[in-house]
Design an enzyme around this catalytic site. Sequence first.
Site, PDB file in Angstrom:
ATOM      1  CE  LYS A 182      19.612   4.279 -34.694  1.00 51.84           C
ATOM      2  NZ  LYS A 182      20.508   3.465 -33.984  1.00 51.84           N
ATOM      3  N   GLY A 235      20.327  11.846 -26.437  1.00 55.87           N
ATOM      4  CA  GLY A 235      21.909  11.356 -26.590  1.00 55.87           C
ATOM      5  C   GLY A 235      22.890  12.153 -26.155  1.00 55.87           C
ATOM      6  CB  SER A 236      26.632  12.104 -26.869  1.00 56.07           C
ATOM      7  OG  SER A 236      26.653  12.181 -28.359  1.00 56.07           O
ATOM      8  CB  VAL A 239      25.328  12.411 -31.309  1.00 49.51           C
ATOM      9  CG1 VAL A 239      24.238  11.728 -32.259  1.00 49.51           C
ATOM     10  CG2 VAL A 239      26.177  11.389 -31.211  1.00 49.51           C
ATOM     11  N   GLY A 240      24.051  15.275 -30.899  1.00 49.46           N
ATOM     12  CA  GLY A 240      23.020  16.154 -31.083  1.00 49.46           C
ATOM     13  C   GLY A 240      23.357  17.513 -31.894  1.00 49.46           C
ATOM     14  CD  GLU A 256      15.706  17.787 -23.356  1.00 53.44           C
ATOM     15  OE1 GLU A 256      16.596  18.087 -22.663  1.00 53.44           O
ATOM     16  OE2 GLU A 256      14.807  18.618 -23.907  1.00 53.44           O
ATOM     17  CB  CYS A 290      21.215  12.486 -19.670  1.00 51.95           C
ATOM     18  SG  CYS A 290      19.455  12.334 -19.361  1.00 51.95           S
ATOM     19  CD  GLU A 391      27.034  13.445 -20.391  1.00 51.64           C
ATOM     20  OE1 GLU A 391      25.889  13.114 -19.831  1.00 51.64           O
ATOM     21  OE2 GLU A 391      27.144  13.325 -21.701  1.00 51.64           O
TER      22      GLU A 391
END
Length: 500
Positions: A182, A235-236, A239-240, A256, A290, A391
Amino acid sequence: MSRGMDEGDRAYRNLIGGEWVEAAEGGTFDSRNPADTSDAVGRFAASTEADAVAAIEAAQRAFLSWRESPPTSRAEILYRAAGLLEESLDALSVELTREEGKVLASARQEVRRTAQTLRYYASEGLNIAGETLPSDDATTRVYTRKEPLGVVSVITPWNFPLSIPARKIAPALAAGNAVVFKPASETPLMGVRLAEALHRAGLPAGALNLVTGSASRVGEPLLRHPAVQAVTFTGSTAVGEHIHRAARLSTRVQLELGGKNPLLVLEDADLELAADLAVKGGLELTGQACTGTSRIIVVDAVHDAFAAKLLGKVRRLRVGNGLAEGTEIGPLANESQLRSVLSYVAIGKDEGAELLFGGGRLTGEPYDAGYFVQPAVFAQVRPGMRIAREEIFGPVLAILRAKDFRDALEMANASEYGLSASICTSDPERMEAFARYAEAGVVKINRPTTGNAYNAPFGGMKLSSTATYREAGREAMAFYTRSKTVYHGFRGIKDGGMAF
């Protein structure tokens, strides 16, 4: 059909079970050039849970035969896919720049890196092996087998839309897993192009499946379907954390996530080099990495001289369309990123930091049609300020003042993130101390915080990672395989001699 596109209208489809198909409900969405939003890159399948489930079931069926395929056959497919990407280097680079916004030179570098990654894991897949262990029982042989997991969900971001998916998909396939991919909704075309290359290279139907669209509509099955054995996500952090909570207990998860990466500048540093490192690490990719430099921690003795050098370099940077000759910084990826960066500039000023340069939206030609912002440099930043803690993921540099090396190191480590950290110094002892005590998964010495070798492990500490399995390098293969221990009994030594 070997390609995911209708040639007439640039409409791209999902890849499920070896077939390019429309979304189950027929929905679509457009991907647009962030440098010129009137430029439609293409129209893509707006997938739903039904599409995700179909992709997972196709992967589950394909896994049964793909896992038994010879490692050399898997390697040959990855090698061929790498060659196909390189054959399309120029066209792919232009498409990548149009879709993501990064300058053309960076896009070309990413395409090349993606091909290198595929070749690297083609080779690594030939080295998957267990071990034979000593046994106290002479009639039993004890050994381990390395086996693929099954169906792996690969969920990737938009900032490196080819290279990050490749460093997840390639080791997964090389180990014998089947994949459901995805890509980010901002960069679906690059996901399609990578899937096309692997499909055209001879990957069996269902070994790789692609679904495009919103994560909110397809994400649940990718995390919780019983056939999904592993989820890998970049990703962020927010969301992780959701993925970590939502995945099933038996599902292996690799995350990550974000960073607030420091560059330390000591009194013995080459200030010209230090300023170059800050610009390259913090601004080269419009700050959308990142591992991007976000905090520059400078000791008192050279603070003002460094700030002057940095400002001189930032003022000369050329912002514009990544396809235009001479452009050094492209647009932000989307309107949400633009709003976020502008809000953080306002927050920095409200908190009392001194805005030395930039921070505003660029207007007029050729900027009005895109998401362009002038790189920002803040001074007089204190560690507790939000622009020093959170961030931003944009071209905003915060300069913090430290008394000495110890103070700078403590300041660098006083973050909930721990992805990448760099130091600029000529003192070998401080280099070693920094490498040892910096709380980051990636440590750089006189190098920018960005940039990672495809054959070296990559990952963070603290909230930057699950800190379990590393991406990239040989260590990445561990995530995509599991060990099985076998006790093999046989007729052993009997009556002083071997029994036959």
